[in-house]
Design a protein around this motif. Structure first.
Motif, PDB file in Angstrom:
ATOM      1  N   GLU A   1       5.669   1.966   8.581  1.00  0.00           N
ATOM      2  CA  GLU A   1       4.497   3.165   7.653  1.00  0.00           C
ATOM      3  C   GLU A   1       5.099   4.763   7.097  1.00  0.00           C
ATOM      4  O   GLU A   1       5.428   4.960   8.707  1.00  0.00           O
ATOM      5  N   LEU A   2       5.615   5.419   6.533  1.00  0.00           N
ATOM      6  CA  LEU A   2       6.037   6.420   5.857  1.00  0.00           C
ATOM      7  C   LEU A   2       5.121   7.640   6.070  1.00  0.00           C
ATOM      8  O   LEU A   2       3.962   7.327   6.053  1.00  0.00           O
ATOM      9  N   GLU A   3       5.587   8.129   6.958  1.00  0.00           N
ATOM     10  CA  GLU A   3       5.017  10.198   7.731  1.00  0.00           C
ATOM     11  C   GLU A   3       5.638  10.611   6.584  1.00  0.00           C
ATOM     12  O   GLU A   3       6.387  11.054   6.414  1.00  0.00           O
ATOM     13  N   ASP A   4       4.651  11.676   6.140  1.00  0.00           N
ATOM     14  CA  ASP A   4       4.913  12.816   5.039  1.00  0.00           C
ATOM     15  C   ASP A   4       5.928  13.814   6.090  1.00  0.00           C
ATOM     16  O   ASP A   4       5.327  14.795   6.809  1.00  0.00           O
ATOM     17  N   PHE A   5       6.977  14.221   5.727  1.00  0.00           N
ATOM     18  CA  PHE A   5       7.461  15.569   7.244  1.00  0.00           C
ATOM     19  C   PHE A   5       6.971  16.755   7.324  1.00  0.00           C
ATOM     20  O   PHE A   5       6.734  17.445   7.939  1.00  0.00           O
ATOM     21  N   SER A   6       6.238  16.916   5.819  1.00  0.00           N
ATOM     22  CA  SER A   6       5.399  18.019   5.691  1.00  0.00           C
ATOM     23  C   SER A   6       4.241  18.243   7.130  1.00  0.00           C
ATOM     24  O   SER A   6       3.771  19.544   7.333  1.00  0.00           O
TER      25      SER A   6
ATOM     26  N   PRO B   1       0.884  -1.237  -0.101  1.00  0.00           N
ATOM     27  CA  PRO B   1      -0.153  -0.007  -0.308  1.00  0.00           C
ATOM     28  C   PRO B   1       1.044   1.117  -0.198  1.00  0.00           C
ATOM     29  O   PRO B   1       2.117   1.313   0.457  1.00  0.00           O
ATOM     30  N   ARG B   2       0.312   2.262  -0.640  1.00  0.00           N
ATOM     31  CA  ARG B   2       1.109   3.923  -1.090  1.00  0.00           C
ATOM     32  C   ARG B   2       1.830   4.158   0.981  1.00  0.00           C
ATOM     33  O   ARG B   2       0.777   3.775   1.789  1.00  0.00           O
ATOM     34  N   GLY B   3       2.608   4.629   1.295  1.00  0.00           N
ATOM     35  CA  GLY B   3       2.977   5.579   2.249  1.00  0.00           C
ATOM     36  C   GLY B   3       3.618   3.707   3.606  1.00  0.00           C
ATOM     37  O   GLY B   3       3.822   4.057   4.515  1.00  0.00           O
ATOM     38  N   ARG B   4       4.257   2.740   2.812  1.00  0.00           N
ATOM     39  CA  ARG B   4       4.456   1.663   3.671  1.00  0.00           C
ATOM     40  C   ARG B   4       5.857   1.048   2.574  1.00  0.00           C
ATOM     41  O   ARG B   4       6.041   1.848   1.356  1.00  0.00           O
TER      42      ARG B   4
END
Length: 55
Positions: free
Chosen positions: A27-32, A10-13
């Motif tokens: 799980e990736l997190e957007d730094f913004s 899934p997107r973000g993984r």
């Protein structure tokens, strides 16, 4: 896992690997979206020689 398995994530993984450790799903997190996002952008701008507007 093969290439198709990685592409199906899934997107973000992402899969994180490290020498001597088992792989892990993260799980990736957007730094913004973080409280210090502006500081990160300023640091990037300093390194790249660009100007960042606040906001």
């Amino acid at each position: 896992m093969d290439v198709a398995d990685l592409a199906a994530l899934p997107r973000g993984r992402a899969i994180l690997t490290s020498s001597g450790m088992p792989a892990g799903l993260i799980e990736l997190e957007d730094f913004s979206q973080k409280p210090d996002a502006y500081d990160v952008l300023q640091s990037q701008a300093y390194r790249e020689g660009i100007t960042v507007k606040n906001g």
